[in-house]
Scaffold this motif. Structure first.
Motif, short mmCIF file in Angstrom:
data_model
loop_
_atom_site.label_atom_id
_atom_site.label_comp_id
_atom_site.label_asym_id
_atom_site.label_seq_id
_atom_site.Cartn_x
_atom_site.Cartn_y
_atom_site.Cartn_z
N GLU A 151 19.52 41.79 52.44
CA GLU A 151 20.82 41.99 53.08
C GLU A 151 20.78 41.33 54.46
OE1 GLU A 151 21.23 46.20 53.26
OE2 GLU A 151 21.87 46.41 51.17
N PHE A 152 21.92 40.85 54.91
CA PHE A 152 22.01 40.23 56.23
C PHE A 152 22.89 41.08 57.14
CE2 PHE A 152 21.50 35.88 54.02
CZ PHE A 152 20.12 35.96 54.13
N SER A 153 22.58 41.02 58.40
CA SER A 153 23.47 41.63 59.39
C SER A 153 24.45 40.57 59.86
CB SER A 153 22.66 42.17 60.57
OG SER A 153 21.96 41.11 61.23
N PRO A 154 25.64 40.94 60.30
CA PRO A 154 26.66 39.94 60.64
C PRO A 154 26.27 39.07 61.84
CG PRO A 154 27.38 42.14 61.26
CD PRO A 154 26.13 42.31 60.45
N ASP A 155 25.38 39.56 62.72
CA ASP A 155 25.02 38.78 63.90
C ASP A 155 23.75 37.97 63.70
OD1 ASP A 155 23.35 40.94 63.75
OD2 ASP A 155 23.60 41.58 65.84
N LEU A 156 23.21 37.95 62.46
CA LEU A 156 22.01 37.15 62.18
C LEU A 156 22.34 35.67 62.26
CD1 LEU A 156 19.00 37.29 61.12
CD2 LEU A 156 20.00 36.88 58.84
N ARG A 157 21.43 34.90 62.86
CA ARG A 157 21.66 33.46 62.97
C ARG A 157 21.54 32.80 61.59
NH1 ARG A 157 21.89 31.42 67.98
NH2 ARG A 157 21.24 32.77 69.72
N ILE A 158 22.36 31.83 61.36
CA ILE A 158 22.34 31.13 60.09
C ILE A 158 21.00 30.42 59.88
CG2 ILE A 158 23.36 29.19 58.82
CD1 ILE A 158 26.07 30.03 59.85
N SER A 159 20.41 29.93 60.93
CA SER A 159 19.12 29.27 60.80
C SER A 159 18.06 30.25 60.30
CB SER A 159 18.68 28.68 62.16
OG SER A 159 18.63 29.71 63.14
N GLN A 160 18.13 31.51 60.75
CA GLN A 160 17.19 32.51 60.27
C GLN A 160 17.45 32.85 58.80
OE1 GLN A 160 18.20 35.27 63.56
NE2 GLN A 160 15.99 35.34 63.98
N ALA A 161 18.71 32.92 58.43
CA ALA A 161 19.05 33.18 57.03
C ALA A 161 18.56 32.06 56.13
CB ALA A 161 20.56 33.36 56.89
N LEU A 162 18.68 30.81 56.60
CA LEU A 162 18.22 29.68 55.80
C LEU A 162 16.70 29.73 55.60
CD1 LEU A 162 20.43 26.80 57.24
CD2 LEU A 162 20.47 27.70 54.91
N THR A 187 26.53 49.91 56.56
CA THR A 187 27.84 49.86 55.91
C THR A 187 28.16 48.44 55.45
OG1 THR A 187 28.67 51.69 57.25
CG2 THR A 187 30.32 50.26 56.21
N LEU A 188 28.55 48.29 54.22
CA LEU A 188 28.91 46.97 53.68
C LEU A 188 30.22 46.50 54.29
CD1 LEU A 188 28.40 44.69 51.55
CD2 LEU A 188 29.82 46.03 49.97
N ILE A 189 30.20 45.34 54.93
CA ILE A 189 31.43 44.80 55.52
C ILE A 189 31.86 43.49 54.85
CG2 ILE A 189 30.96 45.87 57.76
CD1 ILE A 189 30.05 43.10 58.77
N GLY A 190 31.04 42.96 53.97
CA GLY A 190 31.39 41.73 53.28
C GLY A 190 30.17 41.12 52.60
N VAL A 191 30.32 39.87 52.15
CA VAL A 191 29.22 39.16 51.52
C VAL A 191 29.23 37.72 51.99
CG1 VAL A 191 29.23 40.60 49.45
CG2 VAL A 191 30.64 38.54 49.51
N VAL A 192 28.08 37.06 51.82
CA VAL A 192 27.98 35.65 52.09
C VAL A 192 27.23 35.02 50.91
CG1 VAL A 192 25.83 35.87 53.39
CG2 VAL A 192 27.29 33.87 53.75
N THR A 193 27.66 33.86 50.48
CA THR A 193 27.06 33.24 49.30
C THR A 193 25.95 32.28 49.69
OG1 THR A 193 28.59 31.37 49.25
CG2 THR A 193 29.27 33.38 48.11
N LEU A 212 31.36 34.94 56.61
CA LEU A 212 31.57 36.23 55.95
C LEU A 212 32.81 36.21 55.05
CD1 LEU A 212 30.66 39.25 55.80
CD2 LEU A 212 32.37 39.69 57.59
N HIS A 213 32.63 36.71 53.84
CA HIS A 213 33.78 36.95 52.94
C HIS A 213 34.02 38.46 52.96
CE1 HIS A 213 36.61 36.45 49.70
NE2 HIS A 213 35.95 37.33 48.96
N ALA A 214 35.10 38.87 53.60
CA ALA A 214 35.30 40.29 53.92
C ALA A 214 35.92 41.10 52.80
CB ALA A 214 36.16 40.41 55.17
#
Length: 605
Positions: free
Chosen positions: A450-461, A486-492, A511-513
């Protein structure tokens, strides 16, 4: 967040059922008109009088018997060429094609031309039934009403089949058989959304039929039966013979069709050639012409002679099979009644006496099961036609035996072969969808990233590109985005990979809310339907009591687990139980055998 719904039963089902009521009435009216029109043409051609009484062509001058079907074939060819080619054939394949390939849309002209062409074919001596045309005509009436309304293709299908089944029920006073035929041959599903409207139309049509054509069975039989154990075995033998006859008839139909396609004549002239075949057969056995309800009645009450029944069996089978391949207009059920009844009447001279017409009824059900591959419909049809309820078991044995033999020896039925020859695949086998009995909880992945909304995209990659990660985030296709649990959305995964060249920013940017979610207690079928409707391949699984709590992820490949399990159950053979021989225990070998049986270690020495 959006939740999946139930795609099989909605409040609109009740609205479609209400619309089916007038369609049922129209189907009954169409059936009555068709029967009266057949009687009118038969009387005009063969008796030179004006009457709507349904009557057999009978014996007449040779030239009339020979050439009346030819003239009828010419009329039908002209109607098909200059009116609508859809009137060619025996009705049910055309209805199936309209449902599967045409969005359940039928041209308005078919509703008029189909019954008229069929009345011409039968009224001029054609050895066909009225049920196929009325199925197409009733279906056309249902389809026309549906096309004027704002309905889905499935709703149009329900109304088309409602009209077809209504006409069938009104023709033969067989509501249950009509409903089963609709399910086995036309609907290709067993769901409330379609069965309830069809049942509404059938009920209305049957009630109206009681007022205009009478409430009794079409072929009443009242004599007592004297069944013995051997008769049930002979019913199975009769089913095998009926299946072989059904196979011969089916092969003849399509051999005839192939022969006509090799002709250099335009297909407009083929029904006339088929009419010539009918006329020649009529010169030998006039009783084989027309619908033949009087002959069927004689077979079922045991009053038909052996010589006539042999002639009917041979001539009717030949002229029906060969002329139907010409593309003329007519049904298959009534001819199958006559041919099957003739087979049983011959068997009655060989098998033990059980009661008048008993073996004719048994063979009739067998031929229906073999020709149409609808064994349950065949059983119920035979019972509703005669009200011979005490013959249920032997009829069931014969029909199911014929169905089994026909399935093994013949790839497709007389109905599905025509569809296949037009280049389309048609499945007539019904099975429980394995996705219906496997739940999300059985296949979902619970160890997820799971990702947090403030996580950097570079870290997610970095997570996506780390195949050593225990959580296998590099294989996930959808990542829940969670803030304080709490689930606030998803990212693909695709959205993140698209940012590989510019990995600045945070997850919230992609984010896809409004994700589509499911629950762990949902069957996989609903998950598959939700994926198809929303064009997604992965869904977050949330807690039933708290939609903001993610408990797992389910993806499209995991739906294959249910299919894989179903195939394993169908193909993997294993011996579950076994018998072990226990020998005397006076030797080490015997002691070992006993120990093996009791699952304890064998003693040494």
């Amino acid at each position: 967040m959006r939740h999946l719904g139930d795609f099989t039963a909605t409040p609109r089902m009740l609205w479609i059922a209400v619309l089916a009521v007038p369609i049922g009435a129209a189907g009954a009216g169409a059936a009555w008109c068709l029967l009266r029109l057949i009687g009118l043409i038969t009387n005009a051609v063969f008796y030179q009088r004006v009457s709507t009484e349904l009557i057999a062509p009978g014996r007449h001058a040779w030239w009339l018997v020979l050439f009346a079907p030819v003239v009828g074939g010419l009329v039908i060819g002209a109607m098909a060429r200059y009116g609508s080619e859809k009137i060619r054939g025996h009705g049910m394949p055309e209805a199936i094609e309209a449902i599967l390939l045409g969005g359940s849309k039928v041209q308005p002209r078919v509703a008029v031309l189909k019954p008229v062409s069929s009345a011409v074919a039968i009224g001029t001596g054609g050895p066909f039934g009225a049920e196929g045309p009325i199925i197409m005509t009733g279906g056309a009436l249902g389809s026309l009403l549906a096309q004027f309304l704002h309905l889905t293709a499935d709703e149009r299908k329900a109304l088309l089949v409602a009209g077809s089944a209504a006409g069938m029920a009104a023709t033969f006073n067989s509501p249950l058989a009509a409903l089963l035929l609709a399910a086995e041959l036309l609907l290709f599903e067993w769901l409330p959304r379609s069965l309830v409207p069809v049942a509404s139309a059938v009920a209305v049509a049957t009630v109206i039929r009681h007022h205009i054509l009478g409430p009794g069975p079409v072929f009443p039989v009242t004599s007592a039966l004297h069944l013995h154990d051997v008769d049930y075995l002979l019913a199975a033998v009769s089913g095998v013979i009926a299946a072989l006859l059904a196979i011969v008839a089916t092969v003849l139909v399509y051999a005839s069709e192939d022969a006509f396609h090799r002709l250099r004549l335009h297909w407009m002239w083929w029904p006339a050639i088929g009419g010539l075949v009918i006329g020649v057969g009529g010169l030998f056995v006039p009783q084989a012409l027309g619908v033949g309800y009087d002959v069927i009645g004689a077979e079922l009450d045991g009053s038909i002679s052996l010589g006539l029944v042999v002639g009917i069996l041979v001539v009717k089978t030949l002229i029906w099979s060969l002329s139907l391949g010409s593309g003329t207009s007519g049904g298959v059920l009534a001819p199958m009644f006559m041919i099957g009844g003739a087979l049983g009447a011959v068997e009655a001279h060989i098998f033990p006496s059980v009661g008048p017409g008993f073996w004719a009824l048994v063979a009739l059900a067998g031929v229906l099961g073999g020709v149409m591959r609808s064994p349950i419909t065949g059983v119920v049809f035979a019972l509703e036609l005669t009200h011979r309820w005490d013959a249920l078991l032997p009829i069931m044995i014969a029909s199911m035996t014929a169905y089994g033999v026909s399935t093994v020896l013949l790839r497709r039925s007389v109905l599905t072969e025509k569809i296949a020859r037009r280049g389309y695949h048609l499945s007539r086998e019904y099975d429980v969808d394995p996705l219906e009995i496997v739940f999300v909880s059985e296949v979902m992945t619970t160890k997820i990233v799971e990702f947090s909304p403030d996580l950097r995209i570079s870290q997610a990659l970095a997570v996506l590109n780390d195949p050593t990660d225990d959580y296998a985030g590099w294989r996930q296709q959808l990542y829940p985005v969670v803030k304080q649990g709490t689930l606030i959305g998803v990212v693909t995964r695709g959205a993140l990979l698209a940012r590989t060249e510019s990995p600045t920013g945070i997850i919230n940017d992609e984010l896809h809310a409004e994700p589509v979610v499911t629950h762990a207690d949902q069957p996989l079928r609903q998950v598959a339907e939700t994926m198809a409707v929303n064009d997604v391949s992965t869904l977050p699984v949330v807690d039933r009591r708290d939609d903001t709590k993610v408990v797992g992820v389910v993806s499209l490949p995991q739906l294959l687990d249910a299919r894989r399990r179903d195939q394993q159950e169908a193909r993997q053979r294993e011996r579950v139980l076994s018998i072990k021989l226990v020998r005397p225990t006076g030797s080490a070998r015997g002691a070992a055998a006993v120990a093996e049986d009791t699952e304890e270690p064998a003693p040494r020495g």
